[in-house]
Structures are given as C-alpha cells and as structure tokens.
Design an enzyme around this catalytic site. Sequence first.
Site, PDB file in Angstrom:
ATOM      1  N   ASP A   1       0.879  -1.164   0.000  1.00  0.00           N
ATOM      2  CA  ASP A   1       0.000   0.000   0.000  1.00  0.00           C
ATOM      3  C   ASP A   1       0.917   1.215   0.000  1.00  0.00           C
ATOM      4  OD1 ASP A   1      -1.642   2.153   0.577  1.00  0.00           O
ATOM      5  OD2 ASP A   1      -2.274   1.421   2.555  1.00  0.00           O
TER       6      ASP A   1
ATOM      7  N   LYS B   1       2.624  11.432  -3.369  1.00  0.00           N
ATOM      8  CA  LYS B   1       1.636  10.703  -4.166  1.00  0.00           C
ATOM      9  C   LYS B   1       0.693  11.655  -4.896  1.00  0.00           C
ATOM     10  CE  LYS B   1      -1.733   7.017  -3.379  1.00  0.00           C
ATOM     11  NZ  LYS B   1      -2.157   6.057  -2.366  1.00  0.00           N
TER      12      LYS B   1
ATOM     13  N   GLU C   1      -7.176   0.710  -4.290  1.00  0.00           N
ATOM     14  CA  GLU C   1      -7.122   0.570  -2.831  1.00  0.00           C
ATOM     15  C   GLU C   1      -8.418   0.025  -2.208  1.00  0.00           C
ATOM     16  OE1 GLU C   1      -5.697   4.427  -1.783  1.00  0.00           O
ATOM     17  OE2 GLU C   1      -3.746   3.981  -2.670  1.00  0.00           O
TER      18      GLU C   1
ATOM     19  N   ASP D   1     -12.959   5.073   1.980  1.00  0.00           N
ATOM     20  CA  ASP D   1     -11.540   5.133   2.357  1.00  0.00           C
ATOM     21  C   ASP D   1     -11.078   6.582   2.420  1.00  0.00           C
ATOM     22  OD1 ASP D   1      -8.784   5.088   2.553  1.00  0.00           O
ATOM     23  OD2 ASP D   1      -8.457   3.664   0.931  1.00  0.00           O
TER      24      ASP D   1
END
Length: 578
Positions: free
Chosen positions: A8, A69, A146, A169
């Site tokens: 992850d 990211k 994800e 999420d």
Amino acid sequence: MSRIIGIDLGTTFSAVSAVRAGRPGILPDGSERIIPSVVGFAPSGALLVGTPARNQLILHPEDTVRSIKRRMGTEETVRLHGHDFRPVEISALILKEMKRIAEANLGEPVDRAVITVPAFFSDAARQATKEAGELAGFTVDRIINEPTAAALAFGLDRVDENSLVAVYDLGGGTFDVSIIELNQGVIEVRASHGDTCLGGDDFDALLAERLLAAFKDAHGPSADPSRDPRAMARLRRAAEAAKIALSVKPFATVREEFLLERDGKPLHLEVEVSREEFEELIEPLLERSLACFDQALTDAGLTAGDLDRVILVGGSTRIPLVWEMVGRHAGLEPMCEINPDEAVALGAGIQAAIIQGEAIDAVLVDVTPHSLGIEVVDWAFGTLVDDRYQAIIHRNSALPTTRAMAFSAVHPEQTRIEVKIYQGEAAVASDNTLLGEFLFEGLKPDKPGLPPSITVEFDLDVNGILHVSATDRGSRKVKQTTVQASHERLSPADKQATVRFLEGVWGDGEMELAQARAGDDPLLARARALLASRESGDCSNLADLVRRADKAMAEGRHEALGEILDQVVDCLYELEGD
Ligand code: ADP
Ligand code: MG
C-alpha cells in the site's frame, strides 16, 4: 520464483504485507507496522526514508518531502539537497524501503510486487506508480485499486455471503469510495468514485490556519509565522497531533513554545481547540465525500438502501464525525473490524498470493473509474461541430476490457486524421483530460466516393493502462500507441540511469538509516551535539529528554518517542534561539 508481496503506497503512510501459511499479515519494521511516506536528506547528505525523515521534517522542511503521491503522474519536480527529483523517483525510494522491510521479514530477496493506487487515480498516475515500482527493483505484477484491496481483505472471511458493500476510504491525502458486490467468493467492483485531493492533510491545514489565527490574535498581526517554513511545519505537526487527540477527547491543548521571535523575545502559541470547533471546520469536506459516495451509488444503479454494509478504511475514518456522518448517510452502522490503516496493504498481499497461485477463495474483478474516448466532429443542423467527445470505454467497465468503434473521416479526399484520446465524462472533448494524441496518415477510402473509415480500438489492461490502436479499412494500415498522458515515459537508457542514480542515493543513505534505527535519529543526533557543546547547567531539560528518548527507543515505544521528539524540537529552538 520470488514471493510476491503487496504494498500500500499511501500518501501519508505505506505498508507491506505477504500471505504466509495461508494467512495475510503486515510485515513490520521493528514495532512500526505503517511507515511514513516521507523522504528527506539529513544535513550530512544522507538519505532518510520513513520515520527518521518525518522527524526531521520540522527542522529541515526544505530537504524533506511528504505527500508525493499527490504529484504522481505530473512532471513537477522537488528539489532536495541540490538535486531535482521526479515524483516517481521519490516514490521509488519509499518502495525500496518497503522492499528492504519485506526482505528483512521474509529472509529472502523479493523482487515482485502488487501495488495499490486510489481507484480514482488517472492513467498517468497509475503508470507512474508502476514505473516507480520498476525503478525500485520490482517486477510489478499488478496495480490494484485501494478500496478493492480493502474489500478483498474483508471478503476473504465472508466468501459465502452475497452482499453489496460500500468501501469508504479516507486517508491522509486522498478519498475513495467503491461499491462492491460480494457473490460466492467473487468480489466485483460495481462503481467507484473519489477525490484525489481530500484527506487528513486538508483537515490538518484547516486546523493549522485556525492555530495561526489564534497566534496572531494573541501576539498581533506582525507576529506572522507564515513566512517561516519551520514554524509552519511545526504548526502543521501540532495541528495533526491535536486532530488525533480530538478523535478521543472533546478538547485538545496546543502548546508550541518559541514558535517565533520578535525583538529578541520568544513568542509562544497556546490555544485550546474543541472537537466541536474542529468538526465545524471539516464538515464541508466530509459533505464533499458524501457527494462522491452518492455519485458512486448512482453509477452502480443503486441507492443507499440497497447497501448491506459500509466498511471504513484509512486513518482519517477514526474521526468520530466521519463515523457518524457516513453511518447516518448510509443508514447503516459502519464496520471497521479490519484495522483501517492496514486493510489496503493486506488486500494487496492477498492479491499477490492469488497471482502466485496460492489457494485463496476470492476472485477479483476491477473497474475503470473514468470513461475513455476520443474527440470527434458531429453534424448538427447541417454544420460541423468540432470538439465533441465520444466515449469508447464507459466508466465502471470491468477490467481488462477491449472496445472498438468505427469512425468515418469527414471528406472522401481526406488522407489524415488526428486521434485525440481523452479521459472523462464531459460532452465537450476539451473539457476532459487529454491523455494523448497521434496523427494517422496515408488513409484511403474503403469504398470509392466515401470518406475513409477508421476503427479505433481501446484496450484497457488489467492495470488500468490504456493501449489504443487505429486501423484504416481502406489502406489496412494500423497505428498503435500506449497512452502516456502528460507523464513522459523514460527511455530504457534513461531508466537504467535513474535506477543507478537511485541506487547511489540509496547506498549513501544506508548507513544513516542503520544509524537512525540504532538510535541515532537526526533530531537526537542534533540534540546530542548541542549537549556536548554546552555547559551542562543550561540544558538539563534537553539532557533529560534525550535520556527519555533513548529509553523509549530501546523499549520500542515509538508513539512515546514521537511525543518526546516534539519536545526535543521545542527545546532545540529555545536553546538555539538564544
Ligand atoms: P494514506 O492512505 O493517505 O497514506 P492513512 O490511511 O494511513 O493514509 O491515513 C493517514 C491519515 O489518517 C493522516 O492524515 C493521519 O493524521 C490520520 N489519522 C491517523 N490516526 C488518526 C486518528 N486517530 N484520528 C484522526 N485522524 C487520524
Ligand atoms: Mg490509504
């Protein structure tokens, strides 16, 4: 064949997992199960990845980078220690650290990985993620979404169940929601939606603004830390700590000593924030996440009433208001029986085991979050209208998928067309995201007197990366491209050079990393140097903190260590300030 691990690669934290003896588990680094996605260089030039980098963020924000990211798939570079790094290179360094952790746990070299991305990541960002994995020395077996990974972690124990599940999420930098169908061991993503710029970072920023205002209220408008990057980094860190405290307490006190200096006098920040106040600040952002939630439901052809479960994933779902709002909105008590920080990594590890052929009772079907298509011209009321968008692959199509459509040139004598590839949902082509374009020449009419006819085929692979080909029926010519978006792919030679460069950076950093782990955190090293250069009397406070830090480190109490290091920072400022 090397074991495949699951990673992850989070905006704020990353984690790595593998299935061993049929059970997925996080591979920890000592007592740390999740690793800050932070990279930096110590003043000595040594590379820092993870907690040591996060610790030096306050002292050297200019040589430290977090949340890289958010820039994946762009060409923005970050300058660290006199060198420009591309986002893929920073991510590669984080992945190298995950590789090291995995190898230390498994006791063998690891060079294959499944890496997760937000479902709403653009094609460019997905490709950049894959490339980062390759630069770190992995063969990237799969890029998976994800929430899909989280559902996989969740679904493993409930393979006999038929149900519709929403995965919400909310992490540090991104928000994702997916509607998932569990059916006899098959996990199918029905729809996903999200926001790549919504997460705990934004909550921290709002709270930091609030702290800044309080500081100015107390000391007057001339006391303005916003031009001091170190002070701002401290405010951010204090804001995050207060936010986390407010998840369990109704009030949090923020105390930052010597935040600024004016006319030789130290200015302190001391303010109390209530949970209510914090909730007011973040509520509009959470409303935005719920709008995404509804969009995903609509895309899946469902309403909230159809859902059987809601799963909460991501560190920010520990905020009680998130729980409350999502629960109220979905009309369901959210579940969070999987550790919200670890579910995604565990799912990636499970997917890795599936690829490896281990017996696991779950199959994965993923979808594309955006429609993909090309620009066309349309006839309307006898005139040509350009800049129209024709979707070829519609959003929420299961991956992999191939779709072809025939198009006709406008004039019979036309010999060339420009194919412009877009991603998005808008009817006006240029309102979507341009992924790539190419010129297709030497066209011939298929039938005399008619314009040439071209078939455009979109092939979206299992990693969500698009391959486009155009075929002219008349000339039988074919032109192909893999969509690169704004993200420039490296040539093989450049790639090798980058790998060597990163290895150099990594090599020099190795010692510093080892030292940091052995107890020489850069902050502590600095504290020790200061102690050594001073009379003992005027910094007994610092000496005491260093002793406590050593103890916490020896006992592996990292949370306590973090708190002590915060105080070390304050102390350093005080001592270095005078
Ligand atoms: P990502 O997937 O973006 O890397 P995570 O899922 O690990 O991130 O979540 C990290 C975010 O969660 C950070 O913004 C962090 O401050 C926040 N967070 C962690 N624990 C808590 C908590 N107890 N209360 C509120 N926010 C938290
Ligand atoms: Mg995450």
